[in-house]
Design a protein around this motif. Structure first.
Motif, PDB file in Angstrom:
ATOM      1  N   GLY A  49     103.721  16.021 -82.275  1.00  0.00           N
ATOM      2  CA  GLY A  49     103.796  17.708 -82.507  1.00  0.00           C
ATOM      3  C   GLY A  49     103.291  18.523 -81.639  1.00  0.00           C
ATOM      4  O   GLY A  49     102.950  19.781 -81.905  1.00  0.00           O
ATOM      5  N   GLU A  50     102.472  18.027 -80.601  1.00  0.00           N
ATOM      6  CA  GLU A  50     101.860  19.075 -79.796  1.00  0.00           C
ATOM      7  C   GLU A  50     102.696  20.057 -78.848  1.00  0.00           C
ATOM      8  O   GLU A  50     104.100  19.541 -78.705  1.00  0.00           O
ATOM      9  N   ASP A  51     102.312  21.258 -78.416  1.00  0.00           N
ATOM     10  CA  ASP A  51     103.495  21.924 -77.713  1.00  0.00           C
ATOM     11  C   ASP A  51     103.396  21.436 -76.202  1.00  0.00           C
ATOM     12  O   ASP A  51     102.889  20.387 -75.652  1.00  0.00           O
ATOM     13  N   GLY A  52     104.713  21.515 -75.612  1.00  0.00           N
ATOM     14  CA  GLY A  52     105.131  20.932 -74.379  1.00  0.00           C
ATOM     15  C   GLY A  52     106.256  21.864 -73.881  1.00  0.00           C
ATOM     16  O   GLY A  52     106.879  22.776 -74.504  1.00  0.00           O
ATOM     17  N   ASN A  53     106.752  21.096 -72.947  1.00  0.00           N
ATOM     18  CA  ASN A  53     108.014  21.550 -72.501  1.00  0.00           C
ATOM     19  C   ASN A  53     109.206  21.323 -73.345  1.00  0.00           C
ATOM     20  O   ASN A  53     109.313  20.368 -74.020  1.00  0.00           O
ATOM     21  N   GLU A  54     109.928  22.524 -73.786  1.00  0.00           N
ATOM     22  CA  GLU A  54     110.903  22.370 -74.815  1.00  0.00           C
ATOM     23  C   GLU A  54     112.156  21.551 -74.544  1.00  0.00           C
ATOM     24  O   GLU A  54     112.743  20.833 -75.414  1.00  0.00           O
ATOM     25  N   ILE A  55     112.345  21.633 -73.246  1.00  0.00           N
ATOM     26  CA  ILE A  55     113.561  20.781 -72.924  1.00  0.00           C
ATOM     27  C   ILE A  55     113.348  19.378 -72.995  1.00  0.00           C
ATOM     28  O   ILE A  55     114.243  18.634 -73.626  1.00  0.00           O
ATOM     29  N   MET A  56     112.187  18.927 -72.472  1.00  0.00           N
ATOM     30  CA  MET A  56     111.712  17.414 -72.716  1.00  0.00           C
ATOM     31  C   MET A  56     111.760  17.307 -74.341  1.00  0.00           C
ATOM     32  O   MET A  56     112.324  16.067 -74.575  1.00  0.00           O
TER      33      MET A  56
END
Length: 94
Positions: A49-56
């Motif tokens: 659940g960490e923030d990251g690239n939304e597309i990925m």
């Protein structure tokens, strides 16, 4: 209409990573599997659940399990995926 018969959910090669992570019975096993066989931390960060690239994140959420073998063939083989599916399906109550 409501059924009185409980149908056991079956995890297959076409089940998505997102479906696994949304299932409270399977999510801990799925996170463990993804962390164990992850090469670049993208799968682990999504499962945790960490923030990251939304597309990925969206791509991984809708990625069928069968694609994990092609996505990272040096870490996840067909045999490993089959073992994982067996483990998931024996873990599910219904």
């Amino acid at each position: 209409m409501e059924s009185t018969v409980a149908i056991k959910k079956i995890i297959t090669r076409n089940t998505t990573v997102g479906d696994l992570l949304a299932n409270p019975e399977i999510a801990p096993l799925a996170q463990q599997f993804l962390a164990q066989y992850n090469q670049d931390d993208s799968l682990t960060s999504i499962s945790e659940g960490e923030d990251g690239n939304e597309i990925m994140e969206a791509m991984m959420k809708y990625l069928p399990l069968r694609a994990l073998v092609a996505f990272n063939p040096t870490k996840i083989t067909d045999d490993m995926l089959n073992e994982m599916l067996e483990t998931f399906n024996t873990t599910l109550v219904k």
